[in-house]
Write a protein that holds these residues in place. Structure first.
Motif, mmCIF file in Angstrom:
data_model
loop_
_atom_site.group_PDB
_atom_site.id
_atom_site.type_symbol
_atom_site.label_atom_id
_atom_site.label_comp_id
_atom_site.label_asym_id
_atom_site.label_seq_id
_atom_site.Cartn_x
_atom_site.Cartn_y
_atom_site.Cartn_z
ATOM 1 N N VAL A 151 3.013 -4.186 5.521
ATOM 2 C CA VAL A 151 3.298 -3.949 4.099
ATOM 3 C C VAL A 151 4.774 -3.571 3.967
ATOM 4 O O VAL A 151 5.264 -2.658 4.635
ATOM 5 C CB VAL A 151 2.409 -2.822 3.528
ATOM 6 N N ARG A 152 5.476 -4.273 3.096
ATOM 7 C CA ARG A 152 6.893 -4.005 2.847
ATOM 8 C C ARG A 152 6.991 -2.933 1.758
ATOM 9 O O ARG A 152 6.440 -3.097 0.670
ATOM 10 C CB ARG A 152 7.605 -5.281 2.439
ATOM 11 N N ILE A 153 7.683 -1.849 2.080
ATOM 12 C CA ILE A 153 7.686 -0.650 1.231
ATOM 13 C C ILE A 153 9.094 -0.312 0.768
ATOM 14 O O ILE A 153 10.030 -0.252 1.565
ATOM 15 C CB ILE A 153 7.100 0.544 2.015
ATOM 16 N N LEU A 154 9.213 -0.064 -0.531
ATOM 17 C CA LEU A 154 10.469 0.386 -1.133
ATOM 18 C C LEU A 154 10.328 1.868 -1.463
ATOM 19 O O LEU A 154 9.638 2.226 -2.417
ATOM 20 C CB LEU A 154 10.772 -0.396 -2.418
ATOM 21 N N PRO A 155 10.950 2.754 -0.701
ATOM 22 C CA PRO A 155 10.905 4.176 -1.062
ATOM 23 C C PRO A 155 11.902 4.490 -2.177
ATOM 24 O O PRO A 155 13.015 3.960 -2.191
ATOM 25 C CB PRO A 155 11.287 4.880 0.246
ATOM 26 N N VAL A 207 -1.830 5.793 -8.155
ATOM 27 C CA VAL A 207 -1.599 4.479 -7.562
ATOM 28 C C VAL A 207 -1.893 3.457 -8.651
ATOM 29 O O VAL A 207 -2.914 3.536 -9.332
ATOM 30 C CB VAL A 207 -2.500 4.229 -6.333
ATOM 31 N N ILE A 208 -0.973 2.508 -8.819
ATOM 32 C CA ILE A 208 -1.068 1.497 -9.876
ATOM 33 C C ILE A 208 -0.945 0.125 -9.232
ATOM 34 O O ILE A 208 -0.120 -0.068 -8.333
ATOM 35 C CB ILE A 208 0.050 1.711 -10.919
ATOM 36 N N ASP A 209 -1.740 -0.821 -9.692
ATOM 37 C CA ASP A 209 -1.639 -2.166 -9.123
ATOM 38 C C ASP A 209 -0.608 -3.007 -9.858
ATOM 39 O O ASP A 209 -0.008 -2.574 -10.837
ATOM 40 C CB ASP A 209 -3.003 -2.846 -9.033
ATOM 41 N N PHE A 210 -0.413 -4.212 -9.392
ATOM 42 C CA PHE A 210 0.602 -5.142 -9.889
ATOM 43 C C PHE A 210 0.356 -5.631 -11.308
ATOM 44 O O PHE A 210 1.227 -6.254 -11.912
ATOM 45 C CB PHE A 210 0.707 -6.342 -8.940
ATOM 46 N N ARG A 249 -7.305 2.111 -1.301
ATOM 47 C CA ARG A 249 -7.134 0.870 -0.548
ATOM 48 C C ARG A 249 -6.370 -0.134 -1.404
ATOM 49 O O ARG A 249 -6.717 -0.364 -2.563
ATOM 50 C CB ARG A 249 -8.496 0.288 -0.162
ATOM 51 N N LEU A 250 -5.335 -0.725 -0.824
ATOM 52 C CA LEU A 250 -4.538 -1.735 -1.510
ATOM 53 C C LEU A 250 -4.973 -3.115 -1.019
ATOM 54 O O LEU A 250 -5.016 -3.355 0.178
ATOM 55 C CB LEU A 250 -3.048 -1.537 -1.233
ATOM 56 N N ASP A 251 -5.265 -3.996 -1.948
ATOM 57 C CA ASP A 251 -5.717 -5.348 -1.618
ATOM 58 C C ASP A 251 -4.511 -6.277 -1.579
ATOM 59 O O ASP A 251 -4.123 -6.857 -2.599
ATOM 60 C CB ASP A 251 -6.742 -5.811 -2.654
ATOM 61 N N MET A 252 -3.923 -6.416 -0.410
ATOM 62 C CA MET A 252 -2.706 -7.213 -0.271
ATOM 63 C C MET A 252 -2.974 -8.698 -0.517
ATOM 64 O O MET A 252 -2.104 -9.403 -1.021
ATOM 65 C CB MET A 252 -2.088 -6.993 1.110
ATOM 66 N N LEU A 253 -4.162 -9.180 -0.192
ATOM 67 C CA LEU A 253 -4.482 -10.589 -0.442
ATOM 68 C C LEU A 253 -4.496 -10.890 -1.939
ATOM 69 O O LEU A 253 -4.031 -11.952 -2.371
ATOM 70 C CB LEU A 253 -5.813 -10.965 0.200
ATOM 71 N N SER A 254 -4.999 -9.962 -2.739
ATOM 72 C CA SER A 254 -4.990 -10.142 -4.196
ATOM 73 C C SER A 254 -3.559 -10.160 -4.731
ATOM 74 O O SER A 254 -3.232 -10.933 -5.638
ATOM 75 C CB SER A 254 -5.774 -9.029 -4.891
ATOM 76 N N LEU A 255 -2.711 -9.325 -4.173
ATOM 77 C CA LEU A 255 -1.310 -9.300 -4.590
ATOM 78 C C LEU A 255 -0.640 -10.642 -4.282
ATOM 79 O O LEU A 255 0.015 -11.230 -5.149
ATOM 80 C CB LEU A 255 -0.560 -8.165 -3.888
ATOM 81 N N VAL A 256 -0.814 -11.134 -3.075
ATOM 82 C CA VAL A 256 -0.215 -12.415 -2.680
ATOM 83 C C VAL A 256 -0.738 -13.545 -3.563
ATOM 84 O O VAL A 256 0.031 -14.388 -4.045
ATOM 85 C CB VAL A 256 -0.494 -12.708 -1.186
#
Length: 164
Positions: A41-45, A115-118, A137-144
């Protein structure tokens, strides 16, 4: 600081110093935008006041999750909520916002970590007035998948940040 279980340490220096709180008199402004990767996961702090400056967090398809760590007071909670959703939607990313609770210097902090989704949907909201821990839990497949169907970043204006 971002420390992994295998003791790798990365850091981000806050870019936008809060002049009404005289941070500019006591701290040096960060010069580098940082994106780090953890478990794919690519993270922007980001730190606190950075939230008010969308150009600094603009996603050029280089991160999946923005993490905001803040001392955002209760009196500005409505602004906190709106800006967090805006950053998630405009950058097509997840946003994790961790905010202070309690009192300090005559200022009240109510938490409102979330936590907020896209799509701007709140997945977790901690409107607590006490310290606590939660998991999401973050669903990275849904984001992609969403980014492929609605690739707004490909229509974004070109510009370059000039840092002093």
């Amino acid at each position: 600081m971002f420390v992994t279980p295998d003791k790798q340490v990365r850091y981000y220096d806050k870019r936008h110093l809060f002049s009404p709180g005289q941070e500019d008199l006591h701290y040096t402004q960060g010069k580098q935008r940082t994106v780090l990767t953890y478990k794919g996961v690519r993270i922007l702090p980001q730190i606190c006041y950075d939230l008010r400056f969308p150009v600094w967090s603009r996603n050029g398809s280089d991160y999946d999750l923005a993490i905001y760590v803040a001392n955002w007071p209760t009196v500005r909670k409505d602004v906190w909520d709106v800006l967090l959703k805006a950053r998630a939607i405009e950058n097509q990313c997840y946003v994790c916002a961790v905010n202070r609770v309690g009192e300090g210097g005559g200022i009240h902090y109510s938490g409102a970590s979330q936590v907020i989704d896209f799509k701007g949907r709140v997945l977790l909201n901690m409107n607590h007035k006490f310290n606590s821990i939660a998991y999401c839990r973050l669903d990275m497949l849904s984001l992609v998948s969403f980014r492929k169907k609605f690739p707004t970043y490909s229509d974004a204006d070109d510009f370059t940040l000039f840092l002093d």
